[in-house]
Enzyme design. Structure first.
Site, PDB file in Angstrom:
ATOM      1  CG  ASP A   1     -65.014  15.628 -17.558  1.00 25.50           C
ATOM      2  OD1 ASP A   1     -65.328  16.254 -18.580  1.00 25.50           O
ATOM      3  OD2 ASP A   1     -63.952  15.840 -16.936  1.00 25.50           O
TER       4      ASP A   1
ATOM      5  CG  HIS B   1     -64.237  10.490 -22.733  1.00 26.04           C
ATOM      6  ND1 HIS B   1     -63.072  10.264 -22.031  1.00 26.04           N
ATOM      7  CD2 HIS B   1     -64.506  11.807 -22.577  1.00 26.04           C
ATOM      8  CE1 HIS B   1     -62.658  11.373 -21.485  1.00 26.04           C
ATOM      9  NE2 HIS B   1     -63.513  12.335 -21.784  1.00 26.04           N
TER      10      HIS B   1
END
Length: 465
Positions: free
Chosen positions: A336, A73
């Site tokens: 992540d 993101h």
């Protein structure tokens, strides 16, 4: 490029009657990119610093036949838990009754906290919710710029294609990144966004395998990570308290100021809080983050290869089926840690030398977490054909990263058959379902969304996380 972008924003802001920051503050925008790599993956996107200079375009006389993208993101506000702690530090500073001295003196100048609304926590930064209307680092713009660059390089793979699917976890900010990316591709493409549930009940059919791994123990190697000296945090607090008697910052506050610096850049376009730190302190903070991530989400924790294998195995299967699949572009958006797990299984940043807590290994550290997964991180798997031979290679954050043991092809790529042998070796003895005890939370033991999305629409409810 950044100056042009700011000029456009200035014109738009003036036309819409939006309050424009003072010129001295505008001049700070875009001046802090050198420290992004030290901010633990919380700073805006930046290209991988260890670029070997290998062009990421298809080598001469070659053409792409498939591309896969696993992307994080975009730039965001802090999480709920981190945000709560940051607010507590902000309250401590805002209740200080004296004028600030030293590196905190900027707080005297009508400073407003960069989190303007608690509802922004966990959310993507956008042109609308930014603390500064001229902020060039929003997750919204990052995703849109990424999409246009993607089209510039890979549009040939979409020729004669009007309908295709993009995949996202159901985290709201991940979903929003995918949505902005799709918008920027343009109206000529009819894209179906498949929102895949990241809840543990999804089991192996997820882009976020870590959530389906109840056996994962994030504290397994605390004895190593906690051995790294945090004296630098105490020194920061001591220095600031000495400059501002009665402030009483703690080393925990010092640690949070690094978050403040990084997240404010993504909200405001710059952060005066970043000026609190010396270069030595940035290096020590960055290495602590490398060390912590290495033993929690990376090569230092034996289980992570099993976790990342869930996605790696699926991407290899897509490569093998490239000739028979209608879709030649595979875009997936996630978090992540999921990307870090995936890279750990591939082994691109694992040189076999464990990190240690005794000192910063300046010459011997190949694992830099923030370089691998900054906000908006993107890992491309390229497959291309040259004279009827196919090759595979990886591009991480705009840098071609060759496979150490397989790079004899054009552009330091790996010949296709050799790549599959490489993948088999990497996958040997890995078992995501068994290692993670997935069956204790789900009876779904296969990743299928890349193949059954045509008959099973994925539309999971969005989560504020």
């Amino acid at each position: 490029m950044l100056s042009t972008f700011i000029a456009v924003l200035l014109a738009l802001s003036a036309a819409q009657g939006i309050s424009i920051p003072q010129l001295d503050k505008i001049g700070k925008i875009g001046t802090q990119e050198k420290i992004f790599r030290f901010l633990a993956g919380n700073a805006p996107y930046f290209p991988y610093p260890g670029d070997y200079g290998i062009p990421s375009d298809a080598p001469e006389a070659c053409e792409f036949t498939q591309v896969q993208v696993i992307a994080r993101h975009g730039e965001r506000y802090p999480s709920n838990s981190s945000g709560e702690k940051l607010f507590n530090t902000w309250y401590k500073l805002s209740n200080y009754t004296k004028a600030f001295n030293g590196s905190l003196a900027f707080l005297n100048d009508d400073y407003s906290f960069f989190i303007g609304d608690v509802n922004y926590l966990e959310q993507e930064t956008t042109l609308e919710n930014s603390a500064n209307p001229l902020n060039p680092y929003t997750g919204e713009m990052d995703a849109k710029i990424h999409a246009r660059r993607f089209l510039a390089q890979y549009s040939a793979l979409l020729e004669n294609t009007t309908n295709f699917s993009v995949f996202s976890t159901n985290s709201e900010r991940v979903h929003d990144t995918a949505k902005y990316f799709i918008e920027a591709l343009g109206p000529q493409y009819k894209v179906s966004l498949q929102v895949v549930d990241e809840e543990p009940s999804s089991g192996a059919n997820t882009i976020s395998a870590g959530y389906s791994c109840p056996a994962w123990n994030g504290d397994a190697y605390d004895n190593i990570t906690e051995a790294f000296s945090d004296d630098y945090l105490e020194e920061i607090a001591t220095r600031l308290n000495k400059e501002n008697p009665g402030l009483n910052l703690t080393k925990n506050d010092s640690f949070l100021l690094f978050d403040w610096c990084a997240f404010e850049i993504s909200s405001r376009g710059y952060s005066d809080m970043c000026g609190v730190f010396t270069p030595d302190e940035l290096i020590k903070y960055s290495y602590y983050d490398d060390l912590s991530s290495y033993y929690t989400d990376g090569p230092g924790y034996w289980m992570i290869k099993d976790v990342g294998a869930n996605l790696f195995n699926a991407t290899v299967k897509l490569l093998k089926q490239s000739e028979e699949l209608d879709q030649r572009v595979w875009l997936s958006f996630t978090h992540d840690t999921d990307i870090l797990n995936y890279l750990t299984t591939i082994g691109l940043f694992d040189d076999g030398r464990p990190l240690n807590a005794s000192s910063v290994p300046f010459r011997d550290n190949f694992f830099h977490k923030s370089w691998q997964i900054p906000m908006g991180a993107r890992v491309y798997t390229q497959k291309f054909t040259c004279s009827n031979e196919s090759f595979v290679r990886y591009v991480v954050n705009d840098a071609v990263i060759p496979i150490e043991t397989c790079s004899s092809g054009p552009g330091f790529s790996c010949p296709e058959d050799e790549f599959y042998k490489f993948a088999d070796v990497r996958m040997q003895n890995l078992d995501f379902v068994k290692a993670c005890n997935v069956t204790s939370v789900s009876n779904i033991t296969q990743l299928t969304y890349y193949w059954d999305f045509g008959t099973k629409k994925y539309n999971a409810t969005l989560l504020d996380e």
